[in-house]
Design a protein around this motif. Structure first.
Motif, PDB file in Angstrom:
ATOM      1  N   UNK A  48       0.184  -4.727  29.166  1.00  0.00           N
ATOM      2  CA  UNK A  48       0.762  -6.072  29.123  1.00  0.00           C
ATOM      3  C   UNK A  48      -0.022  -6.976  30.062  1.00  0.00           C
ATOM      4  N   UNK A  49      -0.868  -7.824  29.508  1.00  0.00           N
ATOM      5  CA  UNK A  49      -1.719  -8.704  30.295  1.00  0.00           C
ATOM      6  C   UNK A  49      -1.326 -10.176  30.201  1.00  0.00           C
ATOM      7  N   UNK A  50      -0.214 -10.477  29.542  1.00  0.00           N
ATOM      8  CA  UNK A  50       0.121 -11.896  29.343  1.00  0.00           C
ATOM      9  C   UNK A  50       1.581 -12.237  29.626  1.00  0.00           C
ATOM     10  N   UNK A  51       2.497 -11.302  29.423  1.00  0.00           N
ATOM     11  CA  UNK A  51       3.921 -11.624  29.548  1.00  0.00           C
ATOM     12  C   UNK A  51       4.373 -11.417  30.992  1.00  0.00           C
ATOM     13  N   UNK A  52       4.851 -12.468  31.659  1.00  0.00           N
ATOM     14  CA  UNK A  52       5.375 -12.308  33.023  1.00  0.00           C
ATOM     15  C   UNK A  52       6.603 -11.400  32.994  1.00  0.00           C
ATOM     16  N   UNK A  53       6.593 -10.349  33.838  1.00  0.00           N
ATOM     17  CA  UNK A  53       7.656  -9.343  33.799  1.00  0.00           C
ATOM     18  C   UNK A  53       7.972  -8.882  35.218  1.00  0.00           C
ATOM     19  N   UNK A  54       9.253  -8.682  35.479  1.00  0.00           N
ATOM     20  CA  UNK A  54       9.694  -8.176  36.788  1.00  0.00           C
ATOM     21  C   UNK A  54      10.687  -7.039  36.558  1.00  0.00           C
ATOM     22  N   UNK A  55      10.503  -5.951  37.288  1.00  0.00           N
ATOM     23  CA  UNK A  55      11.446  -4.833  37.256  1.00  0.00           C
ATOM     24  C   UNK A  55      12.302  -4.912  38.509  1.00  0.00           C
ATOM     25  N   UNK A  56      13.629  -4.916  38.317  1.00  0.00           N
ATOM     26  CA  UNK A  56      14.541  -5.043  39.455  1.00  0.00           C
ATOM     27  C   UNK A  56      15.710  -4.094  39.273  1.00  0.00           C
ATOM     28  N   UNK A  57      16.359  -3.753  40.399  1.00  0.00           N
ATOM     29  CA  UNK A  57      17.532  -2.882  40.323  1.00  0.00           C
ATOM     30  C   UNK A  57      18.768  -3.699  39.957  1.00  0.00           C
ATOM     31  N   UNK A  58      19.908  -3.046  39.919  1.00  0.00           N
ATOM     32  CA  UNK A  58      21.140  -3.714  39.510  1.00  0.00           C
ATOM     33  C   UNK A  58      21.576  -4.818  40.443  1.00  0.00           C
ATOM     34  N   UNK A  59      21.102  -4.792  41.682  1.00  0.00           N
ATOM     35  CA  UNK A  59      21.468  -5.817  42.658  1.00  0.00           C
ATOM     36  C   UNK A  59      20.468  -6.975  42.683  1.00  0.00           C
ATOM     37  N   UNK A  60      19.486  -6.923  41.780  1.00  0.00           N
ATOM     38  CA  UNK A  60      18.515  -8.017  41.688  1.00  0.00           C
ATOM     39  C   UNK A  60      17.384  -7.941  42.674  1.00  0.00           C
ATOM     40  N   UNK A  61      17.099  -6.758  43.203  1.00  0.00           N
ATOM     41  CA  UNK A  61      15.981  -6.590  44.127  1.00  0.00           C
ATOM     42  C   UNK A  61      14.735  -6.195  43.340  1.00  0.00           C
ATOM     43  N   UNK A  62      13.701  -7.040  43.341  1.00  0.00           N
ATOM     44  CA  UNK A  62      12.494  -6.729  42.563  1.00  0.00           C
ATOM     45  C   UNK A  62      11.714  -5.582  43.185  1.00  0.00           C
ATOM     46  N   UNK A  63      11.186  -4.716  42.324  1.00  0.00           N
ATOM     47  CA  UNK A  63      10.400  -3.582  42.809  1.00  0.00           C
ATOM     48  C   UNK A  63       8.977  -3.588  42.255  1.00  0.00           C
ATOM     49  N   UNK A  64       8.794  -4.184  41.095  1.00  0.00           N
ATOM     50  CA  UNK A  64       7.474  -4.205  40.474  1.00  0.00           C
ATOM     51  C   UNK A  64       7.370  -5.443  39.585  1.00  0.00           C
ATOM     52  N   UNK A  65       6.168  -5.931  39.396  1.00  0.00           N
ATOM     53  CA  UNK A  65       5.975  -7.119  38.555  1.00  0.00           C
ATOM     54  C   UNK A  65       4.636  -7.040  37.842  1.00  0.00           C
ATOM     55  N   UNK A  66       4.553  -7.815  36.758  1.00  0.00           N
ATOM     56  CA  UNK A  66       3.305  -7.926  36.010  1.00  0.00           C
ATOM     57  C   UNK A  66       3.096  -9.393  35.640  1.00  0.00           C
ATOM     58  N   UNK A  67       1.855  -9.837  35.781  1.00  0.00           N
ATOM     59  CA  UNK A  67       1.457 -11.200  35.332  1.00  0.00           C
ATOM     60  C   UNK A  67       2.211 -12.309  36.062  1.00  0.00           C
ATOM     61  N   UNK A  68       2.557 -12.057  37.298  1.00  0.00           N
ATOM     62  CA  UNK A  68       3.154 -13.087  38.143  1.00  0.00           C
ATOM     63  C   UNK A  68       2.068 -13.580  39.091  1.00  0.00           C
ATOM     64  N   UNK A  69       1.849 -14.861  39.121  1.00  0.00           N
ATOM     65  CA  UNK A  69       0.783 -15.427  39.946  1.00  0.00           C
ATOM     66  C   UNK A  69       1.300 -15.704  41.363  1.00  0.00           C
ATOM     67  N   UNK A  70       0.543 -15.184  42.336  1.00  0.00           N
ATOM     68  CA  UNK A  70       0.830 -15.445  43.741  1.00  0.00           C
ATOM     69  C   UNK A  70      -0.327 -16.254  44.322  1.00  0.00           C
TER      70      UNK A  70
END
Length: 396
Positions: free
Chosen positions: A75-97
């Motif tokens: 996945x090189x284009x879709x902004x994606x974030x993996x988070x737990x049930x409490x909304x704490x992000x652990x991993x992301x893809x295609x998010x610009x910092x």
């Protein structure tokens, strides 16, 4: 060659229809592409979610490597974030910092993205075990977002094209009308030249006859001089006139004195001026006299329904702060309906049974294009009369 003005109305509607069809077709086709791409991105995220579940379950290292490299990292284009049930992000893809962002800054950015992603759509739940599950949040890719708004940008360009086309056709039509008026005026001046020369010769012939009163010949000479001046006016249309500082009150007085002897005695012409009014302006005397004469004659014609009886008042004032000379010409004629006030200066507008409707059009051209002034209908009421206002820059 087909002129743009032979059927301007049909051409205008054809351009509008053509542009509208282009816009609608583009909007429809782009929306179809957007929907198709959105479905594909949805399928890709679903595939990512399934791969996440399989990563934990698959023991084969080769299969695990395939899942990670081909699906998760693919996945090189879709902004994606993996988070737990409490909304704490652990991993992301295609998010610009931003460059050199700290971990704390990155975490804040991810949480801001999570907020917008939650508002846009529900996350995909990834159930690893009965006790362990997390969520995948995502939003449209940059390509999909750009494609989504592309038709609106295209419609804006089409609207700009329509506006440009409208002004192009309007300016072309005005230019052609101006050429017609200039040609008509110069041809009229040319045609008047021969009979004027003959009339002057007849005056000299009659002057030799002692039975013809000199006063009559003088009046005829005045009319010939007037016709000569009118011929000069017509021949000067289309040329840049010379402007001189003139006492506009004196110029208008000369016009009204001439008109008083040639209009009904039932019409009273009055000139008034406010105290300390600035009366000098840069004008071309023959052309400005034409403006006053046109307006006054129209006012006299407007009094036919009242038995030809009424009054015309020419009032001078000035705006010192704006350095403007103001002339209001008020008549007691039949007035102009409100629905027609905006059209009185258009070519062809007339309330008379006979007439070309060019008098006020030429008056506006003379005042606004040749004298950089303004002419307008200040007020009008049916059955009571009309007031025209002329504004000129003072030269004092």
């Amino acid at each position: 060659m087909l002129s743009l003005n032979q059927s301007p109305s049909k051409l205008k509607w054809f351009v509008i229809l053509f542009a509208s069809l282009i816009g609608l077709a583009s909007l429809y086709y782009t929306n179809e592409l957007v929907d198709s791409l959105a479905d594909r991105e949805q399928e890709q995220i679903d595939l990512v979610a399934k791969a996440q579940e399989l990563v934990v379950q698959v023991e084969d290292s080769l299969m695990l490597n395939f899942l990670v490299t081909s699906i998760l990292q693919g996945n090189q284009s879709i902004p994606m974030i993996i988070a737990d049930g409490e909304g704490n992000p652990s991993e992301s893809r295609n998010i610009k910092f931003k460059k050199n962002a700290t971990e704390e800054e990155k975490d804040n950015i991810l949480r801001e993205y999570l907020t917008s992603m939650k508002a846009a759509r529900s996350p995909i739940e990834v159930k690893v075990s009965e006790e362990w599950k997390y969520y995948i949040y995502y939003e449209n890719s940059t390509l999909l977002t750009q494609l989504k708004y592309f038709p609106y940008a295209q419609l804006s360009l089409i609207a700009v094209f329509l506006i440009f086309a409208y002004f192009l056709f309007s300016s072309s039509r005005r230019a052609e009308q101006n050429r017609v008026w200039v040609g008509l005026a110069k041809e009229t001046a040319h045609q008047l030249g021969t009979p004027l020369s003959a009339l002057m010769a007849w005056v000299e012939y009659f002057r030799a006859d002692q039975s013809v009163e000199e006063e009559i010949l003088q009046e005829i000479e005045k009319d010939i001089a007037r016709l000569t001046m009118i011929t000069g006016r017509f021949s000067s249309i289309g040329s840049i006139p010379d402007l001189n500082s003139e006492n506009v009150l004196e110029v208008v007085e000369g016009v009204t004195e001439y008109l008083k002897k040639r209009i009904s005695t039932k019409v009273k012409l009055t000139i008034r001026a406010s105290k300390n009014a600035k009366l000098y302006a840069l004008i071309n005397k023959p052309l400005f006299e034409w403006v006053i004469e046109n307006i006054c004659k129209n006012a006299v014609d407007a009094m036919t329904e009242t038995g030809g009886k009424g009054s015309i008042t020419l009032f001078f004032s000035s705006d010192r702060s704006q350095k403007q000379l103001i002339l209001d010409i008020t008549d007691t004629g039949k007035g102009i309906p409100q629905s027609q006030i905006k059209t009185v200066f258009r070519p062809g507008f007339t309330t008379k049974k006979r007439g070309w409707g060019l008098g006020l059009t030429l008056a506006r051209r003379i005042v606004e294009q040749y004298h950089n002034g303004k002419i307008s209908v200040l007020k009008s009421e049916v059955g009571k009369g009309t007031t025209f206002r002329i504004i000129l820059a003072t030269s004092e």
